[in-house]
Design a protein around this motif. Sequence first.
Motif, PDB file in Angstrom:
ATOM      1  N   ASP A  99     -42.292 -35.905  47.016  1.00 52.37           N
ATOM      2  CA  ASP A  99     -42.570 -36.253  45.711  1.00 52.37           C
ATOM      3  C   ASP A  99     -41.249 -36.876  44.812  1.00 52.37           C
ATOM      4  O   ASP A  99     -40.231 -36.502  45.421  1.00 52.37           O
ATOM      5  N   ASP A 101     -40.224 -36.342  41.896  1.00 54.67           N
ATOM      6  CA  ASP A 101     -40.015 -35.628  40.601  1.00 54.67           C
ATOM      7  C   ASP A 101     -38.856 -34.837  40.882  1.00 54.67           C
ATOM      8  O   ASP A 101     -38.556 -33.707  39.609  1.00 54.67           O
ATOM      9  N   SER A 103     -39.191 -32.075  42.331  1.00 53.98           N
ATOM     10  CA  SER A 103     -39.854 -30.632  42.754  1.00 53.98           C
ATOM     11  C   SER A 103     -39.798 -30.542  44.098  1.00 53.98           C
ATOM     12  O   SER A 103     -39.605 -28.983  44.449  1.00 53.98           O
ATOM     13  N   ARG A 214     -41.100 -30.103  37.880  1.00 56.86           N
ATOM     14  CA  ARG A 214     -40.261 -31.500  37.867  1.00 56.86           C
ATOM     15  C   ARG A 214     -39.186 -31.433  36.607  1.00 56.86           C
ATOM     16  O   ARG A 214     -39.302 -30.776  35.649  1.00 56.86           O
TER      17      ARG A 214
HETATM   18 MG   LIG Z   1     -44.827 -33.183  40.639  1.00 60.57          MG
END
Ligand SMILES: [Mg+2]
Length: 252
Positions: A99, A101, A103, A214
């Motif tokens: 991802d 973000d 995370s 995030r």
């Molecule tokens: Mg996320």
Amino acid sequence: MNAPLKKRIVVMIPTYNERENIADLVREILSLPLDASLSVLVVDDDSPDGTGRIVGDMVREDGRVRLLTRKTRRGRGAAGIDGFKAALKLDPDYIVEMDGDFSHQPKYIPALVAAMDGCDAALGSRYIKGGRDADRGIHRRFITFLVRRFIRSRFAIPVKDPSSGFRCFRKEVLERIGLDEMISTGPSVVFEVLYKASLRGFRIGETPIVFIDRSRGKTKLNLLTLLETLIMALKIQRRYRDRSADGEAGPA
Ligand SMILES: [Mg+2]
Ligand SMILES: Nc1nc2c(ncn2[C@@H]2O[C@H](COP(=O)(O)OP(=O)(O)O)[C@@H](O)[C@H]2O)c(=O)[nH]1
């Protein structure tokens, strides 16, 4: 004797409105201490926040950065599939998916790559020793819990974190699971890809990750996506249960 060739690794990141994260994330990935030839492919759905422009600037400065802008057939599902197909064209040994973000923390990429030794794919797992879901949002953790319970009750996939979207594949896995026949349009694509790889007998390893909130920007996950994901999981089960009874080919 010639020195062994460095592994070629493409890190594929689907993005939608990740303007506050993407530049730092790409830089962090490219500065990892990895003895490999690394590139990053951002798959952006023409984000209104200008994520694509930011990545476009990076592409001009660094040949290791690539951008695929998608203007039709939007959504996390198709983005992942188109991203894998574009990544395969770069002829890598491994494709890492994560991802955009934070995370999924880039620092785990070397461990993911190391976990490929003897495996065809490796998952960053929250649910093995050393791993953790450190997402602050209680409702978010609950959703992950439900999805995991649901998947584990219905599908015999020999992994602890089947909905993890932080993972690494050998090129051959993505070439053989029929990317053009995926039915997911949304986030269930993460699971569909894993399930097809497992049906085909590919060996799947896991390495622990701590999944964090995030850092910036907003999640695109909402109740509707959750519902859609669960319905899609049922469709996936029906579709591939029938197929596997016909004998899906193994990895050989
Ligand atoms: Mg996320
Ligand atoms: N290209 C593309 N990326 C998406 C889409 N929806 C979500 N993403 C990206 O997929 C990743 C996971 O999405 P996120 O909203 O963080 O979902 P969550 O992690 O489940 O909360 C992030 O990098 C998002 O930017 C989409 O429709 N298209």
